[in-house]
Scaffold this motif. Structure first.
Motif, PDB file in Angstrom:
ATOM      1  N   LYS A 219       0.839  -1.195   0.000  1.00  0.00           N
ATOM      2  CA  LYS A 219       0.000   0.000   0.000  1.00  0.00           C
ATOM      3  C   LYS A 219       0.869   1.237   0.000  1.00  0.00           C
ATOM      4  CE  LYS A 219      -2.988   2.787   2.846  1.00  0.00           C
ATOM      5  NZ  LYS A 219      -4.165   2.852   3.696  1.00  0.00           N
ATOM      6  N   ILE A 220       0.477   2.246  -0.753  1.00  0.00           N
ATOM      7  CA  ILE A 220       1.079   3.564  -0.578  1.00  0.00           C
ATOM      8  C   ILE A 220      -0.009   4.591  -0.796  1.00  0.00           C
ATOM      9  CG2 ILE A 220       1.942   3.609  -2.970  1.00  0.00           C
ATOM     10  CD1 ILE A 220       4.255   5.390  -1.800  1.00  0.00           C
ATOM     11  N   GLU A 221      -0.096   5.515   0.110  1.00  0.00           N
ATOM     12  CA  GLU A 221      -1.123   6.546   0.015  1.00  0.00           C
ATOM     13  C   GLU A 221      -0.522   7.871   0.451  1.00  0.00           C
ATOM     14  OE1 GLU A 221      -4.810   5.566   1.903  1.00  0.00           O
ATOM     15  OE2 GLU A 221      -5.502   7.644   1.855  1.00  0.00           O
ATOM     16  N   SER A 222      -0.774   8.905  -0.326  1.00  0.00           N
ATOM     17  CA  SER A 222      -0.229  10.212   0.047  1.00  0.00           C
ATOM     18  C   SER A 222      -1.301  11.056   0.694  1.00  0.00           C
ATOM     19  CB  SER A 222       0.278  10.944  -1.189  1.00  0.00           C
ATOM     20  OG  SER A 222      -0.808  11.374  -1.979  1.00  0.00           O
TER      21      SER A 222
ATOM     22  N   LEU B 203       6.176  -0.012  -9.339  1.00  0.00           N
ATOM     23  CA  LEU B 203       5.751   1.375  -9.134  1.00  0.00           C
ATOM     24  C   LEU B 203       6.946   2.323  -9.263  1.00  0.00           C
ATOM     25  CD1 LEU B 203       3.734   3.590  -8.333  1.00  0.00           C
ATOM     26  CD2 LEU B 203       4.195   3.015  -5.932  1.00  0.00           C
ATOM     27  N   LYS B 219      -0.055  14.402  -6.411  1.00  0.00           N
ATOM     28  CA  LYS B 219      -0.838  13.420  -5.660  1.00  0.00           C
ATOM     29  C   LYS B 219      -0.560  12.031  -6.190  1.00  0.00           C
ATOM     30  CE  LYS B 219      -5.452  11.621  -5.109  1.00  0.00           C
ATOM     31  NZ  LYS B 219      -6.831  11.879  -4.747  1.00  0.00           N
ATOM     32  N   ILE B 220      -0.468  11.076  -5.291  1.00  0.00           N
ATOM     33  CA  ILE B 220      -0.489   9.682  -5.735  1.00  0.00           C
ATOM     34  C   ILE B 220      -1.237   8.887  -4.685  1.00  0.00           C
ATOM     35  CG2 ILE B 220       1.818   9.228  -4.783  1.00  0.00           C
ATOM     36  CD1 ILE B 220       2.046   7.114  -7.113  1.00  0.00           C
ATOM     37  N   GLU B 221      -2.147   8.083  -5.129  1.00  0.00           N
ATOM     38  CA  GLU B 221      -2.938   7.279  -4.211  1.00  0.00           C
ATOM     39  C   GLU B 221      -3.154   5.910  -4.818  1.00  0.00           C
ATOM     40  OE1 GLU B 221      -6.459   9.201  -2.809  1.00  0.00           O
ATOM     41  OE2 GLU B 221      -7.295   7.318  -2.050  1.00  0.00           O
ATOM     42  N   SER B 222      -2.966   4.899  -4.011  1.00  0.00           N
ATOM     43  CA  SER B 222      -3.159   3.544  -4.539  1.00  0.00           C
ATOM     44  C   SER B 222      -4.497   2.999  -4.093  1.00  0.00           C
ATOM     45  CB  SER B 222      -2.069   2.611  -4.018  1.00  0.00           C
ATOM     46  OG  SER B 222      -2.260   2.343  -2.646  1.00  0.00           O
ATOM     47  N   TYR B 232      -2.699  -3.395  -8.827  1.00  0.00           N
ATOM     48  CA  TYR B 232      -3.046  -2.190  -8.089  1.00  0.00           C
ATOM     49  C   TYR B 232      -3.323  -1.072  -9.079  1.00  0.00           C
ATOM     50  CZ  TYR B 232      -1.670  -4.518  -3.892  1.00  0.00           C
ATOM     51  OH  TYR B 232      -1.625  -5.394  -2.853  1.00  0.00           O
ATOM     52  N   PHE B 234      -3.245   3.133  -9.503  1.00  0.00           N
ATOM     53  CA  PHE B 234      -2.750   4.374  -8.917  1.00  0.00           C
ATOM     54  C   PHE B 234      -3.444   5.565  -9.558  1.00  0.00           C
ATOM     55  CE2 PHE B 234       0.489   1.234  -8.212  1.00  0.00           C
ATOM     56  CZ  PHE B 234       0.817   1.448  -6.885  1.00  0.00           C
TER      57      PHE B 234
END
Lengths: 272, 272
Positions: A219-222, B203, B219-222, B232, B234
């Motif tokens: 998981k990666i979330e900003s 990634l 912004k980056i959100e997975s 996944y 993004f």
């Protein structure tokens, strides 16, 4: 008996998650909100806390992420639950006789197809939680609620239709908070928070620490930190336990490439 | 007159965002939910749509992210609003006389300190939206609601306390949906969705496309795609317009390193 604080009221999905993790050999303490759960564990009032952190449809519970950043607690476990909605009433009743259905707006939305097909004329009443909806049925035979099986049991109601959710792929992930990491099991995960300077490539540099070691990010979330407009915070989970040498080295190198690094804990992965 | 669909009911923050973006020279059409807004624009019933996509405290609106993935609409603009909560009643009233305060659970939670200090005895009533709360005051002089100034105006109520939110750093970002990108302005942003194979470093490889060109990610959100457990998705925003050569090259290279690449659009950045 070990005390476990969780996001209440009684009959919520979080209570179900706590029961599934701890197997009932604990005293469960419902809290009014997430800060209260963190507080219960921080002050030592309870040994553990259970909070929702992420839903596969609705996304992250950001207040939980904020509290993880501020608190000194560790993540010592995780639970994943499939979200199953039930139609609940006082007594078995013909669906066409139900006049109103109460629930949390998200639950009503997640059962929209079922409601449209089976109760096209029922009024929809939005309340604060699925547990509150079940409680609100009270003495009324013609009101139904959407909620958990557990809530039906607690409030003395009957499940009259099971699994009425439109999307079977609806999962919520819960964290078990405590004062220590869990011991390595070989199937572990580590959660960290880091931030990098706001410049092109800084996130790329940080992720290189994991990529070069073939460590798998799960998981990666900003999140923007509004207090410091040129900085970003990343919540990141990856496979491995920080007791392992490879993970230790990665975290040491990451420390040099970041302006903030907080290790939330290593714990066994939950996979349904 | 140009029609703009938005997430209703009347008096929501989304209506405020639509007004601030379009300057009232449009016909605003409240929709019941986000799929309805997307549908209104897709079918050509309205030229544009306005939806909330992200809040700095609560996080992303995941149903909006899901709809962006499925739909063929483009993002043609964005709006950021600071979330200001107001205490609203029928008539000016001494705060100590208010018996109950109704609002959406998030709004009640975001004004918790104010309520504790000024209305410690008032009952808190959770309803489905801040606009519904203002509407629900009805004829009752002793019930207040937390909602927007716009809702107070629409429903003929009075704002009796302004800016009662505990955290002044609470922002919501809205997207303007349409059928085309906006023209380049030199202060633009591009939004894309991509996915990479689930393998360590994939990634990192994708982000290298931006890092090597010094393109700034905002912004980056997975999100996990539960349908395909090893993949996944993004959601990524970066500075620049896809009419620029540098951005075009980056997107071409990215296409080779990803298994899905969807360009949502380029549009002028909103910055408060």
């Amino acid at each position: 008996m070990v005390k476990v604080a969780y996001l209440g009221p009684r009959g919520t999905f979080t209570e179900q998650a706590a029961i599934s993790y701890f197997n009932k050999n604990v005293e469960l303490i419902p809290c009014h909100d997430l800060p209260e759960v963190f507080m219960a564990v921080s002050t030592g009032f309870s040994e553990f806390g259970v909070v929702p952190v992420e839903n596969s449809i609705e996304g992250s519970v950001n207040i939980a992420l904020d509290l993880l950043l501020e608190s000194e607690l560790k993540i010592s476990g995780e639970v994943e639950l499939r979200i199953e909605h039930n139609l609940i009433a006082r007594e078995p009743i013909d669906l066409s006789k139900i006049e109103a259905v109460a629930s949390h707006p998200q639950a009503l939305a997640q059962c929209r197809n079922f409601l449209r097909r089976n109760l096209p004329k029922a009024e929809l009443i939005e309340v604060g939680s699925t547990a509150a909806a079940v409680k609100a049925i009270g003495e009324n035979n013609y009101i139904a609620a959407i909620g958990t099986e557990l809530a039906a049991k607690i409030y003395g109601m009957k499940v009259i239709a099971k699994n009425i959710e439109d999307n079977p792929n609806n999962f919520t992930r819960f964290l078990v908070l405590g004062h220590m990491d869990a011991s390595p099991t070989g199937k572990d995960k580590t959660s960290i928070i880091f931030s990098v300077v706001h410049a092109p490539g800084s996130l790329y540099e940080a992720l290189g620490v994991f990529a070069r070691r073939r460590i798998n990010l799960t998981k990666i979330e900003s999140r923007p930190t509004r207090k410091k407009p040129w900085e970003y915070i990343f919540y990141c989970d990856f496979e491995g336990h920080r007791a392992e040498r490879l993970i230790q080295e990665a975290l040491e190198e990451l420390k040099e490439k970041t302006i903030l690094l907080k290790i939330l804990g290593s714990y066994q992965r939950a996979r349904l």
